[in-house]
Design a protein around this motif. Structure first.
Motif, mmCIF file in Angstrom:
data_model
loop_
_atom_site.group_PDB
_atom_site.id
_atom_site.type_symbol
_atom_site.label_atom_id
_atom_site.label_comp_id
_atom_site.label_asym_id
_atom_site.label_seq_id
_atom_site.Cartn_x
_atom_site.Cartn_y
_atom_site.Cartn_z
ATOM 1 N N LYS A 1 0.836 -1.201 0.000
ATOM 2 C CA LYS A 1 0.000 0.000 0.000
ATOM 3 C C LYS A 1 0.870 1.250 0.000
ATOM 4 O O LYS A 1 0.447 2.312 -0.460
ATOM 5 C CB LYS A 1 -0.957 -0.018 1.195
ATOM 6 C CG LYS A 1 -2.078 -1.062 1.040
ATOM 7 C CD LYS A 1 -3.099 -0.949 2.143
ATOM 8 C CE LYS A 1 -4.066 -2.122 2.166
ATOM 9 N NZ LYS A 1 -5.032 -2.137 1.064
ATOM 10 N N LYS B 1 -3.674 1.450 7.880
ATOM 11 C CA LYS B 1 -3.538 0.342 6.926
ATOM 12 C C LYS B 1 -2.166 -0.311 7.035
ATOM 13 O O LYS B 1 -1.149 0.381 7.028
ATOM 14 C CB LYS B 1 -3.700 0.853 5.486
ATOM 15 C CG LYS B 1 -5.066 1.440 5.192
ATOM 16 C CD LYS B 1 -5.223 1.815 3.729
ATOM 17 C CE LYS B 1 -6.666 2.219 3.461
ATOM 18 N NZ LYS B 1 -6.935 2.522 2.048
ATOM 19 N N GLU C 1 -18.910 3.611 -2.402
ATOM 20 C CA GLU C 1 -17.788 2.880 -2.998
ATOM 21 C C GLU C 1 -18.166 2.288 -4.350
ATOM 22 O O GLU C 1 -19.321 1.910 -4.563
ATOM 23 C CB GLU C 1 -17.344 1.767 -2.048
ATOM 24 C CG GLU C 1 -16.524 2.302 -0.897
ATOM 25 C CD GLU C 1 -15.995 1.201 -0.007
ATOM 26 O OE1 GLU C 1 -15.287 0.312 -0.510
ATOM 27 O OE2 GLU C 1 -16.285 1.239 1.199
ATOM 28 N N ILE D 1 -10.618 1.071 10.524
ATOM 29 C CA ILE D 1 -11.217 2.411 10.557
ATOM 30 C C ILE D 1 -11.434 2.740 12.024
ATOM 31 O O ILE D 1 -12.247 2.084 12.689
ATOM 32 C CB ILE D 1 -12.538 2.431 9.768
ATOM 33 C CG1 ILE D 1 -12.250 1.848 8.397
ATOM 34 C CG2 ILE D 1 -13.158 3.847 9.766
ATOM 35 C CD1 ILE D 1 -12.895 2.362 7.225
ATOM 36 N N LEU E 1 -9.193 4.314 -3.090
ATOM 37 C CA LEU E 1 -8.971 3.736 -1.754
ATOM 38 C C LEU E 1 -7.862 2.705 -1.823
ATOM 39 O O LEU E 1 -7.057 2.567 -0.913
ATOM 40 C CB LEU E 1 -10.242 3.035 -1.261
ATOM 41 C CG LEU E 1 -11.447 3.898 -0.951
ATOM 42 C CD1 LEU E 1 -12.607 3.012 -0.525
ATOM 43 C CD2 LEU E 1 -11.123 4.902 0.143
ATOM 44 N N GLU E 2 -7.880 1.932 -2.886
ATOM 45 C CA GLU E 2 -6.863 0.881 -3.037
ATOM 46 C C GLU E 2 -6.830 0.430 -4.483
ATOM 47 O O GLU E 2 -7.783 0.632 -5.231
ATOM 48 C CB GLU E 2 -7.199 -0.332 -2.159
ATOM 49 C CG GLU E 2 -8.498 -0.999 -2.583
ATOM 50 C CD GLU E 2 -8.648 -2.456 -2.157
ATOM 51 O OE1 GLU E 2 -7.662 -3.060 -1.706
ATOM 52 O OE2 GLU E 2 -9.744 -2.981 -2.308
ATOM 53 N N LYS F 1 -18.983 -5.407 1.629
ATOM 54 C CA LYS F 1 -17.908 -6.063 2.391
ATOM 55 C C LYS F 1 -18.318 -6.496 3.788
ATOM 56 O O LYS F 1 -17.758 -7.427 4.341
ATOM 57 C CB LYS F 1 -16.714 -5.106 2.511
ATOM 58 C CG LYS F 1 -15.950 -4.939 1.209
ATOM 59 C CD LYS F 1 -14.537 -4.439 1.470
ATOM 60 C CE LYS F 1 -13.678 -4.447 0.233
ATOM 61 N NZ LYS F 1 -13.953 -3.364 -0.704
ATOM 62 N N LEU G 1 -12.433 8.955 4.278
ATOM 63 C CA LEU G 1 -13.226 9.539 3.187
ATOM 64 C C LEU G 1 -14.665 9.049 3.284
ATOM 65 O O LEU G 1 -14.903 7.891 3.611
ATOM 66 C CB LEU G 1 -12.653 9.122 1.832
ATOM 67 C CG LEU G 1 -11.248 9.603 1.496
ATOM 68 C CD1 LEU G 1 -10.779 8.966 0.193
ATOM 69 C CD2 LEU G 1 -11.219 11.124 1.373
ATOM 70 N N GLU H 1 -4.241 7.298 7.164
ATOM 71 C CA GLU H 1 -4.817 8.170 6.139
ATOM 72 C C GLU H 1 -6.164 8.740 6.505
ATOM 73 O O GLU H 1 -6.875 8.236 7.370
ATOM 74 C CB GLU H 1 -4.840 7.479 4.776
ATOM 75 C CG GLU H 1 -5.898 6.441 4.578
ATOM 76 C CD GLU H 1 -5.909 5.893 3.141
ATOM 77 O OE1 GLU H 1 -4.856 5.870 2.465
ATOM 78 O OE2 GLU H 1 -6.996 5.480 2.704
ATOM 79 N N GLU H 2 -6.473 9.797 5.815
ATOM 80 C CA GLU H 2 -7.715 10.543 5.970
ATOM 81 C C GLU H 2 -8.912 9.620 5.719
ATOM 82 O O GLU H 2 -8.905 8.822 4.784
ATOM 83 C CB GLU H 2 -7.642 11.648 4.899
ATOM 84 C CG GLU H 2 -8.848 12.464 4.665
ATOM 85 C CD GLU H 2 -8.730 13.221 3.318
ATOM 86 O OE1 GLU H 2 -9.569 14.083 3.093
ATOM 87 O OE2 GLU H 2 -7.807 12.953 2.513
ATOM 88 N N VAL I 1 -7.016 -3.290 7.150
ATOM 89 C CA VAL I 1 -7.478 -1.898 7.213
ATOM 90 C C VAL I 1 -8.355 -1.715 8.448
ATOM 91 O O VAL I 1 -9.317 -2.436 8.646
ATOM 92 C CB VAL I 1 -8.298 -1.532 5.946
ATOM 93 C CG1 VAL I 1 -8.889 -0.137 6.072
ATOM 94 C CG2 VAL I 1 -7.428 -1.630 4.702
HETATM 95 P P1 AMP Z 1 -8.957 -1.402 1.275
HETATM 96 O O1 AMP Z 1 -8.455 -2.801 1.566
HETATM 97 O O2 AMP Z 1 -7.902 -0.368 1.240
HETATM 98 O O3 AMP Z 1 -9.943 -1.354 0.136
HETATM 99 O O4 AMP Z 1 -9.908 -1.055 2.481
HETATM 100 C C1 AMP Z 1 -10.990 -1.883 2.839
HETATM 101 C C2 AMP Z 1 -12.208 -1.047 3.061
HETATM 102 O O5 AMP Z 1 -11.935 -0.061 4.059
HETATM 103 C C3 AMP Z 1 -12.636 -0.237 1.836
HETATM 104 O O6 AMP Z 1 -13.417 -0.970 0.959
HETATM 105 C C4 AMP Z 1 -13.393 0.883 2.488
HETATM 106 O O7 AMP Z 1 -14.685 0.472 2.854
HETATM 107 C C5 AMP Z 1 -12.606 1.138 3.754
HETATM 108 N N1 AMP Z 1 -11.616 2.215 3.568
HETATM 109 C C6 AMP Z 1 -10.335 2.098 3.148
HETATM 110 N N2 AMP Z 1 -9.713 3.290 3.112
HETATM 111 C C7 AMP Z 1 -10.627 4.201 3.503
HETATM 112 C C8 AMP Z 1 -10.605 5.626 3.672
HETATM 113 N N3 AMP Z 1 -9.523 6.340 3.444
HETATM 114 N N4 AMP Z 1 -11.745 6.217 4.090
HETATM 115 C C9 AMP Z 1 -12.871 5.501 4.346
HETATM 116 N N5 AMP Z 1 -12.945 4.177 4.212
HETATM 117 C C10 AMP Z 1 -11.854 3.517 3.804
#
Ligand code: AMP
Ligand code: GLY
Length: 420
Positions: A103, A143, A192, A155, A282-283, A214, A188, A185-186, A153
């Protein structure tokens, strides 16, 4: 042609179902596969992360083309090794797969190429991470750098939760090496959307959009899972947003990868948050998403094998890629208790009844036992349907779900936005 597909989940079943429609495909081997895949392919028990074993299998069986679907073998360099052995393979090499496997790599790429993403900093020192959290406030997102089976990840709604997550990852070894560097990270807010693209290193062709669900329970409550259902396309992803994403996110990503000396070939997946200020990344994933693939590939009207070959050969711009109108939905049936503890080995009933002209069942965690099909995993089945609209697809998928039963079966009732 003889094809080898690496993996064992619903995604791999959906890929194989589509490849069966491709011209010139005679044999498909799947390693290791599952109970449902066995209807369409010869399943061979080589683990998806056994690189030597997979190369040996591909050579022994004179495979003409390999498709590496899961994240771990891609990051471990399975495509590099297959290609070295003279076997054409679909998927990014280990260097390009870093866009998912690290990441920090992905964040630095986005920052350099000016791609919209949450403001973030990288830390290895817990005190510095905590000081940053104090300064930027909560909610915040922590993360782990590396692959963590979709669980890396956190939150955090409170400062305490954020600090605990930092300690767990940096000091507690919660994700082993994957957590030895973290990103803070911030947070958001928005809707999605998952955008998967075919890529040949220079050309990027987005597939239709989709949305994953998810969380474990209705209303997006409970723990994060591998995915409880999905639909495609997602109405939130308008044509205007799609144009902006293509121009300001997807093309710059592919260009940045090429400029860095690791052109991306395969499926590039952008996980987006559609915010009031536009779409943010986000990813990235370096592969087909699961369960998004189960709803996107059925809508593909073109020959999947030809597209995969073009991605590898760098001729994607010459490919004709067309999509069906209407919508597609998958409702995932899980073993009760998933994503925590659950039991396996229960007989699944009603599978044949659930299949119709517009509905079909994708297997994720199943195992054959003579004539019987048994549960063998957390996510057991993906019950799929197509319709003239997403809503009719959702309705048909739930009608099919009603026909299937196994002990302790669980599914969300609000895939596609409504309670069913
Ligand atoms: P990722 O594996 O990075 O996709 O993160 C898994 C889930 O976490 C994502 O599908 C989002 O629902 C949530 N997520 C990841 N990053 C953020 C972010 N910066 N702000 C809000 N939700 C996030
Ligand atoms: N559905 C998200 C993923 O495949 O990672």
């Amino acid at each position: 042609m003889k094809i080898l597909v690496v993996g064992s989940g619903g995604r791999e079943h959906a890929i194989i179902k589509k490849l069966r429609e491709s011209e010139g495909v005679t044999d498909i081997i799947c390693a290791p596969g599952n109970g449902g895949i066995a209807d369409l392919a010869e399943c061979v028990s080589v683990s998806a992360t056994d690189i030597d074993g997979m190369v040996k299998l591909a050579k022994e069986r004179n495979v003409d083309f390999a498709v590496v679907a899961p994240d771990d073998p891609l990051a471990m360099g399975m495509v590099d090794r297959l290609e070295e052995a003279g076997i054409p393979a679909f998927g990014p090499d280990a260097k390009a797969a870093q866009i998912e496997a690290s990441k920090v790599f992905a964040k630095e790429l986005m920052q350099r190429a000016n791609i919209r993403t949450a403001a973030a900093e990288v830390f290895t020192d817990p005190d510095k991470a905590k000081a940053y959290i104090k300064k930027t406030g909560v909610p915040t997102v922590i993360k782990a750098d590396g692959l963590a089976k979709g669980k890396g990840v956190i939150i955090a709604q409170t400062e305490k939760e954020a600090e605990d997550a930092v300690d767990d990852m940096l000091c507690g070894g919660m994700f082993g090496n994957a957590g030895s560097r973290i990103i803070v990270e911030e947070f958001l807010e928005g809707t999605e959307a998952s955008i998967m693209c075919f890529c040949d290193g220079k050309t990027v062709v987005p597939m239709i959009s989709s949305q994953d669900h998810k969380r474990q329970y209705d209303g997006d409550l409970g723990k994060n899972t591998g995915g409880m259902g999905a639909f495609a396309p997602t109405p939130a992803y308008t044509e205007e947003i799609a144009r902006d994403v293509e121009e300001n996110i997807l093309q710059p990503t592919v260009k940045a990868m090429r400029d860095m000396g690791c052109p991306f070939k395969g499926v590039l997946y952008a996980g987006l948050m559609l915010t009031k200020k536009g779409a943010y990344v986000l990813e990235y994933n370096a592969r087909f998403g699961d369960p998004e693939t189960q709803v996107v590939l059925p809508m593909l009207r073109s020959d999947l094998l030809k597209i995969m070959q073009a991605c590898r050969e760098g001729t994607l711009s010459e490919c004709d890629i067309a999509w069906e109108k209407g919508g597609c939905c998958v409702v995932v049936m899980t073993s009760g208790g998933y994503p925590d503890k659950y039991e396996n080995g229960f007989e699944i009933k009603g599978l044949a009844d659930a299949e119709s002209e517009k509905t079909w069942v994708i297997h994720a965690g199943t195992k054959r036992d003579g004539e019987k099909m048994l549960t063998s995993g957390g996510r057991v089945l993906g019950v799929c349907a197509k319709g003239d609209t997403v809503l009719t697809a959702v309705k048909s998928a739930y009608e099919a779900v009603e026909k299937i039963s196994f002990h302790n079966a669980f599914y969300r009732r609000d895939i596609g936005g409504k309670i069913h």
